[in-house]
Design an enzyme around this catalytic site. Sequence first.
Site, mmCIF file in Angstrom:
data_model
loop_
_atom_site.group_PDB
_atom_site.id
_atom_site.type_symbol
_atom_site.label_atom_id
_atom_site.label_comp_id
_atom_site.label_asym_id
_atom_site.label_seq_id
_atom_site.Cartn_x
_atom_site.Cartn_y
_atom_site.Cartn_z
ATOM 1 N N ASN A 18 0.840 -1.209 0.000
ATOM 2 C CA ASN A 18 0.000 0.000 0.000
ATOM 3 C C ASN A 18 0.869 1.251 0.000
ATOM 4 O O ASN A 18 0.573 2.214 -0.716
ATOM 5 C CB ASN A 18 -0.943 0.003 1.206
ATOM 6 C CG ASN A 18 -2.196 -0.803 0.939
ATOM 7 O OD1 ASN A 18 -3.062 -0.376 0.171
ATOM 8 N ND2 ASN A 18 -2.291 -1.982 1.537
ATOM 9 N N HIS A 113 -8.382 -1.353 5.782
ATOM 10 C CA HIS A 113 -8.657 -2.652 6.407
ATOM 11 C C HIS A 113 -9.201 -3.600 5.335
ATOM 12 O O HIS A 113 -10.075 -3.209 4.553
ATOM 13 C CB HIS A 113 -9.692 -2.461 7.528
ATOM 14 C CG HIS A 113 -10.031 -3.733 8.222
ATOM 15 N ND1 HIS A 113 -9.194 -4.321 9.147
ATOM 16 C CD2 HIS A 113 -11.097 -4.561 8.112
ATOM 17 C CE1 HIS A 113 -9.740 -5.439 9.577
ATOM 18 N NE2 HIS A 113 -10.900 -5.622 8.966
ATOM 19 N N GLY A 147 -11.682 2.770 18.793
ATOM 20 C CA GLY A 147 -12.036 1.354 18.747
ATOM 21 C C GLY A 147 -11.154 0.614 17.747
ATOM 22 O O GLY A 147 -10.234 1.190 17.158
ATOM 23 N N VAL A 148 -11.457 -0.663 17.565
ATOM 24 C CA VAL A 148 -10.691 -1.466 16.590
ATOM 25 C C VAL A 148 -11.420 -1.453 15.247
ATOM 26 O O VAL A 148 -12.532 -1.976 15.141
ATOM 27 C CB VAL A 148 -10.523 -2.918 17.106
ATOM 28 C CG1 VAL A 148 -9.820 -3.773 16.055
ATOM 29 C CG2 VAL A 148 -9.747 -2.937 18.403
ATOM 30 N N ASP A 149 -10.835 -0.797 14.259
ATOM 31 C CA ASP A 149 -11.400 -0.731 12.898
ATOM 32 C C ASP A 149 -12.842 -0.221 12.916
ATOM 33 O O ASP A 149 -13.703 -0.717 12.176
ATOM 34 C CB ASP A 149 -11.340 -2.123 12.227
ATOM 35 C CG ASP A 149 -9.917 -2.666 12.158
ATOM 36 O OD1 ASP A 149 -9.005 -1.873 11.857
ATOM 37 O OD2 ASP A 149 -9.716 -3.859 12.433
#
Length: 221
Positions: A18, A113, A147-149
Amino acid sequence: MAKKKLRLAVLASGGGTNLQSIIDQCQSEQIDAEIVLVLSNNPDAGALARAEDAELPHCCINHRDFADRETFDQQVIAALQEAGVELVVLAGFMRIISKVFLVAFPHRIINIHPSLLPAFPGLHVQKKALEYGARFSGCTVHFVDDGVDSGPIILQAAVPILDDDTEDSLSERILQQEHKIYPQAIQLIAENRVRIEGRRVKILGAEKSTNTLINPPLRAL
Ligand code: GRF
């Protein structure tokens, strides 16, 4: 007069494909951005070698040298501020971002993600999507929150999951889309077209998508 470019830091822990797509699009001036720092927590990251090859400023701040997450993040923040970074781009950066980091760059940290969030946050998500039996997966560019993702979603690309897919073949199909939508999201931010309204993100001047995807495709009747 030359266009003002958005000053990016790309943070990566791994191979850096990426990162490479962002380097390439900056170099070919397809996006109005410049990478002012590539930072890794992993001294062996392929991303650092890619930065070296592209002659970009880069550094490693090894999280193992720090007692806790906050002190590590403070060091990272100092490096980003020193480089005059305007947008922090997480590209396979395998560290959780602490509150101090979020406060230092409010709404200025984005992540990619490899799933269609909110399905399958966390790790090994291509495998999870396959095992679940989902017919689509994809990738998501989102703002980072605590938070997570879980932060507001900027762009998503959907890919079909095929019956004979393996974790590798699905990951590769998703990765190809990551390389397209991540630079695109950066460009939208560079053009100041992205507005966060609660959980939703508005893209000013975006075309309306009318594509419906069905997998497997319907048979013509
Ligand atoms: C990508 O799948 C990205 O979605 C995830 O980590 C992976 C990084 O790959 N966050 P690369 O290092 O950019 O090749």
